[in-house]
Design an enzyme around this catalytic site. Structure first.
Site, PDB file in Angstrom:
ATOM      1  CB  ALA A 172      -0.896  -0.083   1.313  1.00  0.00           C
ATOM      2  N   GLY A 198       0.477  -5.115   0.968  1.00  0.00           N
ATOM      3  CA  GLY A 198      -0.619  -4.900   0.050  1.00  0.00           C
ATOM      4  C   GLY A 198      -0.330  -5.805  -1.158  1.00  0.00           C
ATOM      5  CD  GLU A 233      -2.105  -7.502   3.031  1.00  0.00           C
ATOM      6  OE1 GLU A 233      -1.688  -6.103   2.572  1.00  0.00           O
ATOM      7  OE2 GLU A 233      -2.786  -7.794   4.319  1.00  0.00           O
ATOM      8  CD  GLU A 260       1.857  -5.510   5.801  1.00  0.00           C
ATOM      9  OE1 GLU A 260       2.665  -6.598   6.304  1.00  0.00           O
ATOM     10  OE2 GLU A 260       1.181  -5.795   5.019  1.00  0.00           O
TER      11      GLU A 260
HETATM   12  C1  LIG Z   1      -1.782  -2.819   3.015  1.00  0.00           C
HETATM   13  C2  LIG Z   1      -0.977  -3.032   4.573  1.00  0.00           C
HETATM   14  C3  LIG Z   1      -1.917  -2.430   5.667  1.00  0.00           C
HETATM   15  O1  LIG Z   1      -0.797  -4.441   4.634  1.00  0.00           O
HETATM   16  C4  LIG Z   1       0.178  -2.202   4.408  1.00  0.00           C
HETATM   17  C5  LIG Z   1       1.014  -2.178   3.376  1.00  0.00           C
HETATM   18  O2  LIG Z   1       1.164  -2.659   2.501  1.00  0.00           O
HETATM   19  S1  LIG Z   1       2.380  -1.130   4.093  1.00  0.00           S
HETATM   20  C6  LIG Z   1       3.513  -1.280   2.973  1.00  0.00           C
HETATM   21  C7  LIG Z   1       4.612  -2.598   2.931  1.00  0.00           C
HETATM   22  N1  LIG Z   1       5.431  -2.520   1.832  1.00  0.00           N
HETATM   23  C8  LIG Z   1       6.765  -1.918   2.447  1.00  0.00           C
HETATM   24  O3  LIG Z   1       6.924  -1.488   3.477  1.00  0.00           O
HETATM   25  C9  LIG Z   1       7.992  -2.013   1.170  1.00  0.00           C
HETATM   26  C10 LIG Z   1       8.475  -0.368   1.084  1.00  0.00           C
HETATM   27  N2  LIG Z   1       9.426  -0.374   0.170  1.00  0.00           N
HETATM   28  C11 LIG Z   1      10.715  -0.728   0.251  1.00  0.00           C
HETATM   29  O4  LIG Z   1      11.058  -1.264   1.475  1.00  0.00           O
HETATM   30  C12 LIG Z   1      11.643  -0.682  -0.757  1.00  0.00           C
HETATM   31  O5  LIG Z   1      11.109   0.440  -1.750  1.00  0.00           O
HETATM   32  C13 LIG Z   1      11.842  -2.094  -1.709  1.00  0.00           C
HETATM   33  C14 LIG Z   1      12.657  -2.899  -0.733  1.00  0.00           C
HETATM   34  C15 LIG Z   1      10.782  -2.531  -2.113  1.00  0.00           C
HETATM   35  C16 LIG Z   1      12.644  -1.476  -2.902  1.00  0.00           C
HETATM   36  O6  LIG Z   1      13.826  -0.706  -2.722  1.00  0.00           O
HETATM   37  P1  LIG Z   1      14.667   0.159  -3.682  1.00  0.00           P
HETATM   38  O7  LIG Z   1      14.970  -0.537  -4.749  1.00  0.00           O
HETATM   39  O8  LIG Z   1      15.637   0.776  -3.007  1.00  0.00           O
HETATM   40  O9  LIG Z   1      13.588   1.198  -4.122  1.00  0.00           O
HETATM   41  P2  LIG Z   1      13.145   2.510  -3.248  1.00  0.00           P
HETATM   42  O10 LIG Z   1      14.051   3.727  -3.759  1.00  0.00           O
HETATM   43  O11 LIG Z   1      13.008   2.251  -1.772  1.00  0.00           O
HETATM   44  O12 LIG Z   1      11.859   2.902  -4.018  1.00  0.00           O
HETATM   45  C17 LIG Z   1      11.416   3.381  -5.060  1.00  0.00           C
HETATM   46  C18 LIG Z   1      10.379   4.305  -5.214  1.00  0.00           C
HETATM   47  O13 LIG Z   1       9.115   3.881  -4.774  1.00  0.00           O
HETATM   48  C19 LIG Z   1       8.692   4.269  -3.774  1.00  0.00           C
HETATM   49  N3  LIG Z   1       7.843   3.172  -2.915  1.00  0.00           N
HETATM   50  C20 LIG Z   1       8.462   2.037  -2.933  1.00  0.00           C
HETATM   51  N4  LIG Z   1       7.332   1.237  -1.827  1.00  0.00           N
HETATM   52  C21 LIG Z   1       6.413   2.252  -1.636  1.00  0.00           C
HETATM   53  C22 LIG Z   1       5.351   2.011  -1.027  1.00  0.00           C
HETATM   54  N5  LIG Z   1       4.874   1.018  -0.209  1.00  0.00           N
HETATM   55  N6  LIG Z   1       4.639   3.190  -0.793  1.00  0.00           N
HETATM   56  C23 LIG Z   1       4.809   4.231  -1.441  1.00  0.00           C
HETATM   57  N7  LIG Z   1       6.071   4.543  -2.143  1.00  0.00           N
HETATM   58  C24 LIG Z   1       6.854   3.539  -2.167  1.00  0.00           C
HETATM   59  C25 LIG Z   1       9.835   4.769  -2.933  1.00  0.00           C
HETATM   60  O14 LIG Z   1       9.468   5.848  -2.066  1.00  0.00           O
HETATM   61  C26 LIG Z   1      10.553   5.210  -4.132  1.00  0.00           C
HETATM   62  O15 LIG Z   1      10.045   6.517  -4.533  1.00  0.00           O
HETATM   63  P3  LIG Z   1      11.047   8.060  -4.260  1.00  0.00           P
HETATM   64  O16 LIG Z   1      10.750   8.180  -2.490  1.00  0.00           O
HETATM   65  O17 LIG Z   1      12.224   7.809  -4.800  1.00  0.00           O
HETATM   66  O18 LIG Z   1       9.901   9.160  -5.042  1.00  0.00           O
END
Ligand SMILES: CC(C)(O)CC(=O)SCCNC(=O)CCNC(=O)[C@H](O)C(C)(C)COP(=O)(O)OP(=O)(O)OC[C@H]1O[C@@H](n2cnc3c(N)ncnc32)[C@H](O)[C@@H]1OP(=O)(O)O
Length: 256
Positions: free
Chosen positions: A64, A107, A110, A130
């Site tokens: 998400a 998400g 999911e 999460e």
């Molecule tokens: C629905 C629920 C309640 O179950 C909750 C959820 O889903 S909570 C979200 C769970 N997901 C995460 O915690 C994963 C978050 N992302 C990461 O950890 C990393 O992005 C990665 C390991 C998947 C990839 O890392 P990397 O290759 O280093 O790329 P990044 O530079 O981190 O990301 C590129 C770009 O994408 C944006 N991004 C990535 N994931 C998300 C996200 N879940 N939400 C919003 N944006 C996301 C990240 O911010 C980067 O963008 P910029 O900030 O550079 O503009």
């Protein structure tokens, strides 16, 4: 026309491609509305027999959208029943397939688990991270992951946020098959087309019967299956399927 997803159709397959590559297909509420609306549209379309959801090579969906969730208060998410909209995907009656390459986290995992069949590229990584954000899964992860891989692994993944690769996910029973990344879409389309070539009402009954296994006792599930099996004899496709076998030819299903 939308920007966050691409909707297409190939023969009898409805294809939904998540399309926020710069944000690793992070799932905003807007994406949710569009995916659900597209899936419901395909569900209503008599020319569609299976629905395929996919993402990009790097990410099916990295969860998400954290930036959208960050400013929300308890009352915001409680009163709007944040994420409840995804439940509609579980009520789609036609078979659904998730084709996952790269990250399927939170998400994203999911969403994949909301589908009936999960095909993975060898690059796929699954997880429920999460806990690292101070929250828990909110689109069914703690429930569907546990049913798919068992308590031990689901508990570890939800409590540590560790990712598992495609091979581990296949061994654990989360995914039905792992394929080379460059074959994923073709393979998933082939699988979807195979399902879509079957009798639609029979495929829908098969889906209902398998899903019932998660929601009833064995005796109730077996009775439910038998009643649906009996019901298939009311279809023209049962007559055609069995006649085709006896006449040693391919069946021509009319989905009636
Ligand atoms: C629905 C629920 C309640 O179950 C909750 C959820 O889903 S909570 C979200 C769970 N997901 C995460 O915690 C994963 C978050 N992302 C990461 O950890 C990393 O992005 C990665 C390991 C998947 C990839 O890392 P990397 O290759 O280093 O790329 P990044 O530079 O981190 O990301 C590129 C770009 O994408 C944006 N991004 C990535 N994931 C998300 C996200 N879940 N939400 C919003 N944006 C996301 C990240 O911010 C980067 O963008 P910029 O900030 O550079 O503009």
């Amino acid at each position: 026309m939308t920007e966050t997803i691409i909707v297409d159709r190939k023969d009898r397959v409805g294809l939904i491609t998540l399309n926020r590559p710069k944000a690793l297909n992070a799932l905003t509420l807007q994406v949710m509305h569009e995916v659900v609306a597209a899936a419901q549209e395909f569900d209503r379309d008599p020319g569609i027999g299976a629905i395929l959801i996919t993402g990009s090579a790097k990410a099916f969906a990295a969860g998400a959208d954290i930036k959208e969730m960050q400013p929300q208060s308890y009352l915001d998410v409680y009163l709007s029943d944040w994420f409840a909209g995804w439940d509609a995907l579980a009520r789609v009656r036609k078979p659904t397939i998730a084709a996952v390459a790269g990250y399927a986290l939170g998400g994203g995992c999911e969403l994949a688990m909301l589908c009936d069949i999960l095909l993975a590229a060898d690059t796929a990584k699954f997880g429920q991270p999460e806990i690292k954000l101070g929250v828990i899964p909110g689109i069914g992860g703690s429930q569907r992951l546990t049913r798919a891989v068992g308590k031990a692994k689901a508990m570890e993944l939800c409590l540590t946020g560790r990712m598992m690769d495609a091979e581990e996910a296949e061994r654990a029973g989360l995914v039905s098959r792992v394929v080379p990344a460059d074959r994923l879409l073709d393979d998933a389309l082939e699988t979807a087309a195979t399902i879509a070539s079957m009798s639609l009402p029979t495929a829908m009954m098969a889906k209902e019967a398998v899903n019932r296994a998660f929601e009833s006792s064995l005796a109730e599930g077996i009775l439910f299956e038998r009643r649906l099996f009996h019901a298939t004899f009311a279809t023209a496709d049962q007559k055609e399927g069995m006649a085709a076998f006896v006449e040693k030819r391919a069946p021509h299903f009319t989905h009636r």
